[in-house]
Motif scaffolding. Structure first.
Motif, short mmCIF file in Angstrom:
data_model
loop_
_atom_site.label_atom_id
_atom_site.label_comp_id
_atom_site.label_asym_id
_atom_site.label_seq_id
_atom_site.Cartn_x
_atom_site.Cartn_y
_atom_site.Cartn_z
N ASN A 244 88.89 -60.04 -56.82
CA ASN A 244 88.43 -60.23 -55.45
C ASN A 244 88.39 -61.71 -55.07
O ASN A 244 88.71 -62.08 -53.94
CB ASN A 244 87.05 -59.60 -55.25
CG ASN A 244 87.09 -58.10 -55.36
OD1 ASN A 244 88.12 -57.48 -55.13
ND2 ASN A 244 85.97 -57.50 -55.75
N TYR A 245 88.00 -62.57 -56.01
CA TYR A 245 87.95 -64.00 -55.75
C TYR A 245 89.37 -64.54 -55.59
O TYR A 245 89.64 -65.37 -54.73
CB TYR A 245 87.25 -64.74 -56.88
CG TYR A 245 85.76 -64.50 -56.95
CD1 TYR A 245 85.14 -63.51 -56.19
CD2 TYR A 245 84.96 -65.25 -57.78
CE1 TYR A 245 83.78 -63.29 -56.25
CE2 TYR A 245 83.58 -65.04 -57.85
CZ TYR A 245 83.01 -64.06 -57.09
OH TYR A 245 81.67 -63.85 -57.15
N HIS B 58 87.43 -61.56 -44.18
CA HIS B 58 87.11 -60.19 -44.61
C HIS B 58 88.12 -59.19 -44.04
O HIS B 58 88.60 -58.31 -44.74
CB HIS B 58 85.69 -59.80 -44.20
CG HIS B 58 85.36 -58.39 -44.51
ND1 HIS B 58 85.43 -57.39 -43.55
CD2 HIS B 58 85.03 -57.78 -45.67
CE1 HIS B 58 85.13 -56.24 -44.12
NE2 HIS B 58 84.88 -56.44 -45.41
N GLY C 14 83.90 -55.16 -49.66
CA GLY C 14 82.69 -55.42 -48.88
C GLY C 14 82.59 -56.84 -48.35
O GLY C 14 83.14 -57.79 -48.93
N PHE C 15 81.87 -56.98 -47.26
CA PHE C 15 81.63 -58.29 -46.65
C PHE C 15 80.88 -59.20 -47.62
O PHE C 15 81.17 -60.38 -47.72
CB PHE C 15 80.84 -58.10 -45.35
CG PHE C 15 80.85 -59.30 -44.46
CD1 PHE C 15 81.93 -59.58 -43.65
CD2 PHE C 15 79.77 -60.17 -44.43
CE1 PHE C 15 81.94 -60.70 -42.82
CE2 PHE C 15 79.77 -61.28 -43.61
CZ PHE C 15 80.86 -61.55 -42.80
N THR C 16 79.91 -58.63 -48.35
CA THR C 16 79.13 -59.41 -49.30
C THR C 16 80.00 -59.96 -50.42
O THR C 16 79.81 -61.08 -50.88
CB THR C 16 77.99 -58.55 -49.88
OG1 THR C 16 77.19 -58.07 -48.79
CG2 THR C 16 77.12 -59.33 -50.84
N THR C 17 80.99 -59.19 -50.84
CA THR C 17 81.91 -59.66 -51.88
C THR C 17 82.70 -60.86 -51.39
O THR C 17 82.88 -61.84 -52.12
CB THR C 17 82.86 -58.52 -52.29
OG1 THR C 17 82.08 -57.43 -52.77
CG2 THR C 17 83.84 -58.97 -53.36
N TYR D 84 81.73 -62.94 -49.06
CA TYR D 84 80.75 -64.02 -48.96
C TYR D 84 80.56 -64.68 -50.33
O TYR D 84 80.59 -65.91 -50.45
CB TYR D 84 79.42 -63.50 -48.43
CG TYR D 84 78.33 -64.53 -48.47
CD1 TYR D 84 78.24 -65.52 -47.49
CD2 TYR D 84 77.39 -64.53 -49.49
CE1 TYR D 84 77.25 -66.48 -47.54
CE2 TYR D 84 76.39 -65.49 -49.55
CZ TYR D 84 76.33 -66.46 -48.57
OH TYR D 84 75.34 -67.41 -48.62
N ARG D 85 80.34 -63.87 -51.36
CA ARG D 85 80.14 -64.42 -52.71
C ARG D 85 81.38 -65.17 -53.19
O ARG D 85 81.28 -66.23 -53.82
CB ARG D 85 79.79 -63.30 -53.70
CG ARG D 85 78.35 -62.85 -53.60
CD ARG D 85 77.97 -61.98 -54.78
NE ARG D 85 78.87 -60.86 -54.96
CZ ARG D 85 78.60 -59.61 -54.64
NH1 ARG D 85 77.42 -59.30 -54.16
NH2 ARG D 85 79.49 -58.67 -54.83
N THR E 104 81.60 -68.52 -51.36
CA THR E 104 80.57 -69.43 -51.86
C THR E 104 80.99 -70.03 -53.20
O THR E 104 80.90 -71.24 -53.41
CB THR E 104 79.22 -68.69 -52.00
OG1 THR E 104 78.83 -68.22 -50.70
CG2 THR E 104 78.14 -69.60 -52.56
#
Length: 175
Positions: A45-46, A68, A79-82, A84-85, A88
């Motif tokens: 994902n990264y 996203h 996911g949006f949180t993924t 975001y992480r 970051t």
């Protein structure tokens, strides 16, 4: 947009990136990492988020929502949180630049590039790269005058872009 010039230039700085790439991996802070796409240890994902940001090319500024949307096209259900992480972590490792501009309601992300300023249009919100840095001597003089250590210079310019200036200059026609 934001201009980031680190006065302690360290384009050859090597930082451990084991959390992202695996044990013993290295990444270059604020520089291009050619081996990044060939590294099997990077979380998928990264890697996807990194490929999306860098695949847009220089001078393209994406919001997290836009990143996203592009990632979800390639990996439905992401996911949006993924995202975001991932952003970051990539930002913290110096692999993606985060731009926070006064007056903007969100951050923008771009591929790491040589230091530059950013211009944000007050009307349409467009963000452009501007090839400008304050003179190094001026930064040193300010640091000396105020007894501070300048580690980074961020410069954002605000006003009307060429398109909005043209619209504002065009007289309204009566119907």
């Amino acid at each position: 947009m934001r201009l980031s010039r680190t006065t302690t230039t360290s384009s050859s700085y090597v930082a451990p990136a084991s959390a992202l790439f695996g044990k013993g991996a290295l990444c270059y802070n604020r520089g291009t990492v050619e081996a990044l796409s060939n590294t099997p240890h990077m979380a998928k994902n990264y890697r996807l988020v990194h490929e999306i940001v860098h695949g847009q090319g220089p001078g393209v500024h994406l919001t997290m929502a836009q990143i996203h949307d592009l990632a979800a096209q390639r990996k439905p259900g992401l996911g949006f949180t993924t995202v975001y992480r991932a952003l970051t972590k990539l930002r913290d490792l110096g692999l993606v630049s985060e731009i926070i501009l006064p007056g903007a309601d969100r951050a923008f992300y771009e591929a790491v590039a040589p230091a530059h300023a950013h211009f944000r249009c007050d009307v349409c919100g467009r963000v452009d790269d501007i090839e400008y840095l304050p003179p190094e001597q001026s930064v040193r003089e300010l640091a000396g005058k105020y007894g501070i250590e300048v580690r980074e210079t961020l410069l954002s310019l605000h006003g009307l872009c060429a398109g909005c200036r043209a619209v504002a200059a065009t007289p309204a026609t009566a119907s």
